[in-house]
Design a protein around this motif. Structure first.
Motif, PDB file in Angstrom:
ATOM      1  N   ALA A  60       0.826  -1.205   0.000  1.00 35.85           N
ATOM      2  CA  ALA A  60       0.000   0.000   0.000  1.00 35.85           C
ATOM      3  C   ALA A  60       0.862   1.257   0.000  1.00 35.85           C
ATOM      4  N   GLN A  61       0.253   2.386  -0.280  1.00 39.72           N
ATOM      5  CA  GLN A  61       0.994   3.647  -0.241  1.00 39.72           C
ATOM      6  C   GLN A  61       1.398   3.974   1.193  1.00 39.72           C
ATOM      7  N   PHE A  62       2.572   4.594   1.322  1.00 43.14           N
ATOM      8  CA  PHE A  62       3.088   5.000   2.633  1.00 43.14           C
ATOM      9  C   PHE A  62       3.691   6.386   2.491  1.00 43.14           C
ATOM     10  N   ARG A  63       3.428   7.236   3.478  1.00 46.24           N
ATOM     11  CA  ARG A  63       4.009   8.588   3.453  1.00 46.24           C
ATOM     12  C   ARG A  63       4.465   8.982   4.842  1.00 46.24           C
ATOM     13  N   LEU A  64       5.709   9.433   4.928  1.00 46.50           N
ATOM     14  CA  LEU A  64       6.272   9.943   6.176  1.00 46.50           C
ATOM     15  C   LEU A  64       6.162  11.464   6.155  1.00 46.50           C
ATOM     16  N   LEU A  65       5.569  12.041   7.189  1.00 44.56           N
ATOM     17  CA  LEU A  65       5.299  13.469   7.247  1.00 44.56           C
ATOM     18  C   LEU A  65       6.378  14.195   8.040  1.00 44.56           C
ATOM     19  N   GLY A  66       7.091  15.098   7.370  1.00 47.52           N
ATOM     20  CA  GLY A  66       8.145  15.859   8.022  1.00 47.52           C
ATOM     21  C   GLY A  66       8.764  16.870   7.075  1.00 47.52           C
ATOM     22  N   LYS A  67       9.549  17.773   7.605  1.00 48.68           N
ATOM     23  CA  LYS A  67      10.137  18.845   6.804  1.00 48.68           C
ATOM     24  C   LYS A  67      11.068  18.316   5.718  1.00 48.68           C
ATOM     25  N   VAL A  68      11.851  17.300   6.042  1.00 47.11           N
ATOM     26  CA  VAL A  68      12.764  16.736   5.046  1.00 47.11           C
ATOM     27  C   VAL A  68      11.992  16.173   3.860  1.00 47.11           C
ATOM     28  N   GLN A  69      10.774  15.701   4.129  1.00 47.54           N
ATOM     29  CA  GLN A  69       9.922  15.146   3.075  1.00 47.54           C
ATOM     30  C   GLN A  69       9.146  16.239   2.325  1.00 47.54           C
ATOM     31  N   GLY A  70       9.348  17.503   2.713  1.00 44.82           N
ATOM     32  CA  GLY A  70       8.693  18.606   2.022  1.00 44.82           C
ATOM     33  C   GLY A  70       7.467  19.160   2.724  1.00 44.82           C
ATOM     34  N   ASP A  71       7.184  18.684   3.928  1.00 47.24           N
ATOM     35  CA  ASP A  71       6.023  19.176   4.672  1.00 47.24           C
ATOM     36  C   ASP A  71       6.367  20.435   5.462  1.00 47.24           C
ATOM     37  N   ALA A  72       5.347  21.148   5.879  1.00 42.96           N
ATOM     38  CA  ALA A  72       5.536  22.412   6.592  1.00 42.96           C
ATOM     39  C   ALA A  72       6.072  22.208   8.005  1.00 42.96           C
ATOM     40  N   LEU A  73       5.753  21.042   8.615  1.00 42.10           N
ATOM     41  CA  LEU A  73       6.150  20.757   9.994  1.00 42.10           C
ATOM     42  C   LEU A  73       6.759  19.367  10.106  1.00 42.10           C
ATOM     43  N   ASP A  74       7.505  19.151  11.177  1.00 44.97           N
ATOM     44  CA  ASP A  74       7.853  17.793  11.601  1.00 44.97           C
ATOM     45  C   ASP A  74       6.711  17.320  12.491  1.00 44.97           C
ATOM     46  N   TYR A  75       5.734  16.664  11.880  1.00 45.64           N
ATOM     47  CA  TYR A  75       4.506  16.295  12.581  1.00 45.64           C
ATOM     48  C   TYR A  75       4.733  15.208  13.626  1.00 45.64           C
ATOM     49  N   ASP A  76       3.789  15.120  14.595  1.00 46.18           N
ATOM     50  CA  ASP A  76       3.811  14.050  15.577  1.00 46.18           C
ATOM     51  C   ASP A  76       2.472  13.314  15.553  1.00 46.18           C
ATOM     52  N   HIS A  77       2.229  12.470  16.555  1.00 39.12           N
ATOM     53  CA  HIS A  77       1.067  11.572  16.560  1.00 39.12           C
ATOM     54  C   HIS A  77      -0.261  12.331  16.518  1.00 39.12           C
ATOM     55  N   ILE A  78      -0.303  13.504  17.127  1.00 43.72           N
ATOM     56  CA  ILE A  78      -1.534  14.296  17.175  1.00 43.72           C
ATOM     57  C   ILE A  78      -1.539  15.413  16.138  1.00 43.72           C
ATOM     58  N   SER A  79      -0.434  16.119  16.001  1.00 45.25           N
ATOM     59  CA  SER A  79      -0.423  17.289  15.117  1.00 45.25           C
ATOM     60  C   SER A  79      -0.652  16.931  13.661  1.00 45.25           C
ATOM     61  N   MET A  80      -0.388  15.684  13.264  1.00 43.05           N
ATOM     62  CA  MET A  80      -0.652  15.308  11.864  1.00 43.05           C
ATOM     63  C   MET A  80      -2.140  15.394  11.532  1.00 43.05           C
ATOM     64  N   LEU A  81      -2.995  15.436  12.571  1.00 41.11           N
ATOM     65  CA  LEU A  81      -4.433  15.567  12.346  1.00 41.11           C
ATOM     66  C   LEU A  81      -4.996  16.905  12.823  1.00 41.11           C
ATOM     67  N   THR A  82      -4.188  17.715  13.506  1.00 43.50           N
ATOM     68  CA  THR A  82      -4.724  18.936  14.113  1.00 43.50           C
ATOM     69  C   THR A  82      -4.039  20.215  13.662  1.00 43.50           C
ATOM     70  N   ALA A  83      -2.841  20.142  13.127  1.00 48.26           N
ATOM     71  CA  ALA A  83      -2.104  21.357  12.766  1.00 48.26           C
ATOM     72  C   ALA A  83      -2.743  22.057  11.571  1.00 48.26           C
ATOM     73  N   ALA A  84      -2.818  23.370  11.644  1.00 46.39           N
ATOM     74  CA  ALA A  84      -3.417  24.152  10.548  1.00 46.39           C
ATOM     75  C   ALA A  84      -2.641  23.978   9.243  1.00 46.39           C
ATOM     76  N   GLN A  85      -1.327  23.764   9.344  1.00 40.18           N
ATOM     77  CA  GLN A  85      -0.495  23.647   8.137  1.00 40.18           C
ATOM     78  C   GLN A  85      -0.847  22.424   7.298  1.00 40.18           C
ATOM     79  N   ALA A  86      -1.490  21.434   7.924  1.00 41.60           N
ATOM     80  CA  ALA A  86      -1.812  20.202   7.201  1.00 41.60           C
ATOM     81  C   ALA A  86      -2.793  20.452   6.057  1.00 41.60           C
ATOM     82  N   LYS A  87      -3.585  21.519   6.156  1.00 38.89           N
ATOM     83  CA  LYS A  87      -4.594  21.786   5.123  1.00 38.89           C
ATOM     84  C   LYS A  87      -3.965  22.039   3.759  1.00 38.89           C
ATOM     85  N   SER A  88      -2.789  22.641   3.753  1.00 40.54           N
ATOM     86  CA  SER A  88      -2.125  22.923   2.478  1.00 40.54           C
ATOM     87  C   SER A  88      -1.096  21.855   2.123  1.00 40.54           C
TER      88      SER A  88
END
Length: 298
Positions: free
Chosen positions: A256-284
């Motif tokens: 299946a598809q897999f994605r690691l969320l973090g700045k090195v991967q091009g994301d706005a934040l180094d996300y954690d267990h909760i912020s990946m679903l709650t941070a405002a930056q996730a919308k973009s």
């Protein structure tokens, strides 16, 4: 906010399961059912002010239903009243009931979006009752792991000492885990459900502690729909990328598809267990990408 919110209930006889319906003003996409993890409830996905992944998807035209598992959130009765429930009951009774309810409301295949332990029980329910897959279009898991293989001081503290020792002691005293009072999580937990999660976290095999059903063996025989697993760079224990991949492998979803969320991967934040679903930056970022992906499956 481009959607409206209201509550619906699924009657399970001795108890009722709550669903928060997030309904767009103009429906342009298919239904989504959201399943939360341990010591939390459906509000991990939404807020009354319109924040969260559930609200974002509703604003993109999806019909969203965020569930509260039995005894949690606005489901009735709450665990603090003495109500108890096992993981086995959730897998065999409640998740099928939730899937069937949302499917029957709209007569369309649904997308399952899960956080943490919600992904584990969702995959178990589908592996055990594969006929349900005729009603499922896609599966999405954020930080979902069944066992914790990583070793660190954080794991020793959070899992070995707090979850495996302190939490059962507290649950034994009160008849349920008062996680909210002790600031261990967003909601309380049934005592038997806690025991069941501890069993799986610490055992290598994906086998039901109640009746011995082998979920991993069953999962290898399932024709899974499209699936996408997310892990976060700063999720060091509760959904470490290594353990997310372990769940994918033992569930027959290694491809299946897999994605690691973090700045090195091009994301706005180094996300954690909760912020990946709650941070405002996730919308973009990954919220947007997930919505686009779900629409390509329709």
């Amino acid at each position: 906010m481009k959607h409206q919110q209201h509550s619906v209930y699924v009657d399970q006889g001795a108890y009722q399961l709550h669903l928060k319906a997030l309904v767009p003003h103009h429906v342009s996409a298919t239904p989504v059912l959201m399943l939360h993890g341990a010591i939390e409830n459906g509000r991990i996905f939404y807020s009354s002010s319109g924040k969260g992944l559930g609200c974002y998807l509703a604003d993109q035209g999806f019909l969203v239903y965020s569930a509260d598992f039995a005894g949690r959130g606005l489901s009735k009765p709450h665990v603090s009243t003495g109500f108890d429930q096992s993981q086995h009951q959730l897998i065999c009774q409640d998740i099928p009931a939730l899937i069937n309810d949302v499917y029957q409301r709209h007569q369309q295949k649904i997308s399952l979006v899960c956080h943490s332990w919600g992904g584990v029980v969702a995959l178990a329910a589908l592996a055990r009752q594969p006929a349900l897959l005729s009603k499922v279009r896609a599966i999405v898991c954020f930080g979902s792991k069944r066992r914790i293989s990583v070793r660190s001081w954080q794991k020793t503290l959070q899992v070995d000492w707090v979850w495996n020792r302190l939490c059962p002691w507290l649950a034994g005293k009160r008849g349920f885990l008062p996680a909210k009072q002790w600031k261990l999580g967003a909601d309380d937990e049934p005592q038997q459900f806690l025991r069941d999660t501890i069993h799986w976290i610490n055992h290598q095999h994906f086998v039901d502690p109640t009746d011995g059903f082998d979920y991993s063996a069953a999962a290898q025989q399932v024709n899974w729909p499209a699936a996408w697993f997310f892990a976060a760079v700063n999720d060091k224990v509760l959904g470490h990328a290594t353990d997310v991949r372990l769940l994918m492998q033992e569930s027959g979803l290694a491809g299946a598809q897999f994605r690691l969320l973090g700045k090195v991967q091009g994301d706005a934040l180094d996300y954690d267990h909760i912020s990946m679903l709650t941070a405002a930056q996730a919308k973009s970022g990954h919220f947007r990408d997930l919505a686009m992906w779900l629409k390509t499956l329709e």
